[in-house]
Motif scaffolding. Structure first.
Motif, PDB file in Angstrom:
ATOM      1  N   VAL A  48      46.490  35.901  48.955  1.00 18.47           N
ATOM      2  CA  VAL A  48      46.916  36.751  47.848  1.00 18.47           C
ATOM      3  C   VAL A  48      45.926  36.596  46.690  1.00 18.47           C
ATOM      4  N   LEU A  49      45.520  35.353  46.439  1.00 11.16           N
ATOM      5  CA  LEU A  49      44.566  35.109  45.358  1.00 11.16           C
ATOM      6  C   LEU A  49      43.191  35.687  45.697  1.00 11.16           C
ATOM      7  N   LEU A  50      42.841  35.602  46.994  1.00  8.22           N
ATOM      8  CA  LEU A  50      41.538  36.129  47.405  1.00  8.22           C
ATOM      9  C   LEU A  50      41.473  37.643  47.252  1.00  8.22           C
ATOM     10  N   SER A  51      42.622  38.292  47.123  1.00  8.21           N
ATOM     11  CA  SER A  51      42.589  39.732  46.912  1.00  8.21           C
ATOM     12  C   SER A  51      42.204  40.058  45.473  1.00  8.21           C
ATOM     13  N   SER A  52      42.163  39.042  44.611  1.00  6.08           N
ATOM     14  CA  SER A  52      41.791  39.277  43.216  1.00  6.08           C
ATOM     15  C   SER A  52      40.459  38.648  42.846  1.00  6.08           C
ATOM     16  N   THR A  53      40.067  37.626  43.594  1.00 11.10           N
ATOM     17  CA  THR A  53      38.837  36.930  43.240  1.00 11.10           C
ATOM     18  C   THR A  53      38.257  36.308  44.501  1.00 11.10           C
ATOM     19  N   MET A  73      38.364  43.864  52.302  1.00  8.11           N
ATOM     20  CA  MET A  73      38.573  43.123  51.054  1.00  8.11           C
ATOM     21  C   MET A  73      37.443  42.142  50.748  1.00  8.11           C
ATOM     22  N   ILE A  86      36.863  39.450  52.101  1.00 10.05           N
ATOM     23  CA  ILE A  86      37.267  38.056  52.269  1.00 10.05           C
ATOM     24  C   ILE A  86      36.468  37.461  53.419  1.00 10.05           C
ATOM     25  N   GLU A  92      32.753  42.744  43.193  1.00 17.33           N
ATOM     26  CA  GLU A  92      33.920  41.915  42.912  1.00 17.33           C
ATOM     27  C   GLU A  92      34.916  42.687  42.034  1.00 17.33           C
ATOM     28  N   LYS A 144      37.963  44.765  43.285  1.00  8.63           N
ATOM     29  CA  LYS A 144      39.234  44.143  43.651  1.00  8.63           C
ATOM     30  C   LYS A 144      40.340  44.478  42.649  1.00  8.63           C
ATOM     31  N   TYR A 188      46.266  44.344  47.525  1.00  2.88           N
ATOM     32  CA  TYR A 188      46.192  43.873  48.911  1.00  2.88           C
ATOM     33  C   TYR A 188      47.360  42.940  49.195  1.00  2.88           C
ATOM     34  N   PRO A 243      48.343  40.546  52.008  1.00  6.75           N
ATOM     35  CA  PRO A 243      47.885  39.978  53.278  1.00  6.75           C
ATOM     36  C   PRO A 243      49.042  39.679  54.217  1.00  6.75           C
ATOM     37  N   MET A 273      45.129  38.101  37.052  1.00  7.65           N
ATOM     38  CA  MET A 273      44.058  37.961  38.038  1.00  7.65           C
ATOM     39  C   MET A 273      43.493  39.328  38.436  1.00  7.65           C
ATOM     40  N   LYS A 274      44.214  40.392  38.087  1.00  8.51           N
ATOM     41  CA  LYS A 274      43.684  41.738  38.309  1.00  8.51           C
ATOM     42  C   LYS A 274      43.126  42.293  37.007  1.00  8.51           C
TER      43      LYS A 274
END
Lengths: 418, 301
Positions: A226-231, B50, B52, B69, B72, B77, B79, B100-101
């Motif tokens: 979930v965090l990796l979707s923002s950073t 994404m 990732i 970056e 995002k 997203y 997951p 964070m967004k």
């Protein structure tokens, strides 16, 4: 970088607003101080009551001297030891009664001095508890003195002359700090160094483990992706390191503040103790600096361990090598306290992993030339960059892996992934 | 300009080819279904979108741009492996996710409260996540995914583990977002959900695209022109009708396949004139599930 800041903020908040942190920060030093001051305090408490002895002297030579050599007094002015002499014949006749007195606590101990004490040099101490080493040591030393004195007299020598002739040499130690002579004993030096080394060791270990736990928690709670979707994973890693690291710094600051207050208070109450734990502000700054270096070196490694495991049990066994990397320099540093200026101490203090504790140890014992400190900082910053590069790669892959522990060949592969 | 254009992406895990030359593009405002059995490569594909995971080969463009970056912030997203910090308070948690967004603290807090109210979780705002039921936590996950009003929403198996109420709830949200013009990608192995929701699908199996295109078109292509019949009486004559391809008889139930281009109404008229007592006549459309099983099922059987 804004997102890194948000992660730092969150990590900091969650760590500082826990009972554990408050307890550790406030109670920790109280416990440490307890260890320093406690024993002395309890000793003074326990000797508040006089001890009662019965002396049975078959030789007839020691008993008359007893009151002279055991003339200590308690704080309230009462004698510390109370003796009553018993005739050997009476003791023989009513041995059971006397022993019962001891068992019931009416009398603390019976000293039985044999007729041939001058030759055999032995006596018997009868008590309910024979664990009071201090008292036994005291009795042994003082009665030995009387016996020796009498032996010397019997051999026609003058005890006071012998005492004068056999007196030991005393050493007064003087430490030179920037031209100023500072009169400190080796004991003080050792205690100061040891206390700070211990603090460095404990906090690096503690914060490393708290990072490890936090990575595992994020994995088990499945929040990572979930965090990796923002950073990206590197910012996550950096945020976590800086967040937990700043918690450590805040904790030190609180401790320094508390320490300052205690030292100020203690210097009036117990000057002897306060000089054991006082250090100059420059050394405190170095202490913080080497904590930061040690924190980044080891916590980053603990982070990699966390990323490689999926539960705490796995992590505990896998983190053992990292923990050894902390313990070994700790043990090495203990020997550096004694020999801070050897070539080996110099070389070790430049090697990452060893630097934080060994270099700090050298700084606190004999301040090494500044270029050596600068060089060690340089090698360590380099080391941290290399470690972070590797760990970032392990972390990136590891945090998305659930349910199994990574093997060494896998880790090597992770390092090569794009 | 496409919302997403994926060109020939390939990803190896050691020697295993998880994703093999996958390409598709999605127009803005489309509800796109990435379908496939477990282990087909859906999650890997979404993680590559994404950024990732980085593909070994191929190119992905999002809203016309290569991955940056800052993109995002415009994507929501969800997951497959999802969770929340159990010890954080609900409002604080959502505020953190919003920040964070790149939302400001105040804005994130306002939106979080607004969404919590809408999802009937307002009174839980100051409770810890771990005190919530699983269904509530799932709702919080959705809020976290969409609260920053992303243009592109990617959800990996969003229906897995949902109870019927939350399933409907999520479906309503997705349709609403679609109406607002958002592009949505969702992966699922539940074909009936995909069938009800998706405009377009891409079916992947063993890392390869096996079928893609608008759902209606696919269904037409795979349509078998079938009729289900329930009746009483003798229906043997149906088999001999010239426009009937085949008929499976089960006593008082029959599955009939008509020849291509024959309207089912022709059979309906024929039956109405016969002596057969018909209790049910259903011109069945081939379901996505049938197509899925037809394409993928053979290998798994």
């Amino acid at each position: 970088m804004r997102k890194v800041w948000k992660i730092i903020k969150r990590e900091f908040k969650t760590a500082v607003l826990t009972k554990g942190f408050i307890i550790g920060t406030v109670l920790g030093p109280i416990i440490i101080l307890g260890f320093i001051f406690g024993p002395a305090y309890f000793m003074s408490l326990s000797s508040d009551k006089p001890m009662t002895f019965r002396v049975v002297d078959y030789s007839g030579e020691i008993a008359p001297e007893m009151n002279k050599i055991f003339s200590d007094t308690l704080k309230n002015g009462q004698p510390r030891f109370i003796f009553s002499e018993i005739d050997p014949q009476e003791y023989e006749a009513r041995k059971k009664d006397f022993q019962k007195d001891v068992e019931e606590g009416g009398v603390d101990a019976i000293l039985v001095i044999p007729a041939d004490i001058m030759k055999s040099g032995q006596l018997t101490y009868v008590s309910k508890s024979i664990g009071n080493i201090d008292i036994i040591r005291l009795i042994r030393e003082r009665i030995s003195n009387i016996v020796n004195e009498k032996r010397l007299l019997a051999a026609g020598m003058d005890p006071s002359l012998i005492k004068e002739l056999t007196q030991r040499v005393k050493i007064n130690t003087v430490k030179l700090v920037k031209g100023k002579a500072e009169k400190r004993g080796f004991d003080q030096e050792f205690v100061t160094s040891f206390v700070f080394l211990m603090m460095l060791y404990m906090t690096i270990l503690m914060y490393g483990n708290s990072i490890l736990r936090s990575v595992i928690e994020e994995k088990t709670s499945r929040i990572i992706e979930v965090l990796l979707s923002s950073t990206d994973s590197f910012k996550l890693m950096l945020g976590k390191l800086l967040g937990v690291g700043s918690v450590g710094l805040v904790q030190y600051l609180i401790w320094a503040l508390m320490g300052g207050i205690v030292i100020l208070g203690a210097s009036s109450l117990a000057p002897a103790v306060s000089q054991f734990i006082s250090i100059s502000p420059i050394i405190f700054l170095y202490f913080i600096l080497f904590f930061i270096i040690g924190f980044f070196t080891f916590s980053t490694l603990y982070m990699a361990v966390g990323a490689m495991c999926s539960d705490m049990q796995d992590a505990q066994s896998l983190s053992a090598p990292v923990t050894f990397l902390i313990i070994i320099p700790f043990i090495v540093s203990m020997s550096i306290i004694k020999n801070p200026s050897t070539d080996m101490a110099f070389v070790l203090s430049l090697i990452p992993f060893f630097t934080p504790m060994t270099m700090f140890m050298r700084i606190i014992t004999v301040m090494p030339p500044f270029w050596q400190i600068a060089l060690s900082i340089f090698t360590n910053v380099l080391g941290i960059v290399v470690i972070m590069w590797g760990v970032a790669r392990i972390y990136r892959v590891g945090i998305l892996m659930y349910g199994k522990r990574a093997t060494l060949p896998e880790i090597v592969k992770w390092l090569r992934y794009r | 300009m496409e919302a997403i254009a994926v060109k020939g992406i390939t990803k190896y895990y050691d020697d295993f080819k998880a994703v093999d030359e996958i390409s598709f593009s999605i127009a803005p405002g489309t509800l796109f279904g990435l379908l496939g059995p477990n282990g087909a490569g859906k999650t890997t594909t979404m993680r590559m979108i994404m950024n990732i995971i980085v593909p070994d080969r191929g190119e992905i463009r999002i809203m016309g741009e290569k991955f940056r970056e800052s993109l995002k912030d415009r994507i929501g997203y969800l997951p497959e492996e999802r969770g929340l910090y159990p010890k954080m308070k609900l409002l604080d948690h959502l505020q953190f996710l919003g920040e964070m967004k790149s939302l400001s603290g105040a804005e994130a807090k306002r939106l979080a409260l607004q969404w919590l109210e809408r999802f009937n979780l307002g009174s839980w705002a100051h409770k810890k996540v771990q005190e919530l039921s699983k269904g509530m936590q799932q709702k919080v996950q959705f809020i976290g995914t969409i609260m920053h009003a992303p243009d592109l929403i990617i959800m990996d198996e969003p229906f897995s583990g949902l109870d019927p109420i939350n399933t409907k709830f999520l479906k309503d949200i997705l349709l609403e977002l679609k109406k607002e013009g958002k592009t949505i990608i969702l992966s699922t192995h539940l074909m009936d959900q995909a069938e009800k929701l998706c405009d377009e699908i891409c079916l992947i199996n063993r890392g390869k695209v096996v079928l893609k295109g608008p759902l209606q078109e696919i269904k037409r292509r795979y349509s078998h022109n079938a009729v289900l019949l329930e009746y009483r009486g003798d229906a043997a004559f149906i088999q001999d009708l010239p426009y009937v391809e085949s008929a499976d008889e089960y006593g008082n139930y029959m599955e009939i396949r008509l020849k291509d281009g024959v309207p089912p109404a022709k059979l309906f008229k024929e039956l109405a004139n016969s002596s057969l007592e018909v209790s049910r006549f259903e011109a069945s459309e081939t379901s996505l599930n049938d197509i899925f099983i037809e394409i993928v099922g053979g290998e798994h059987a």
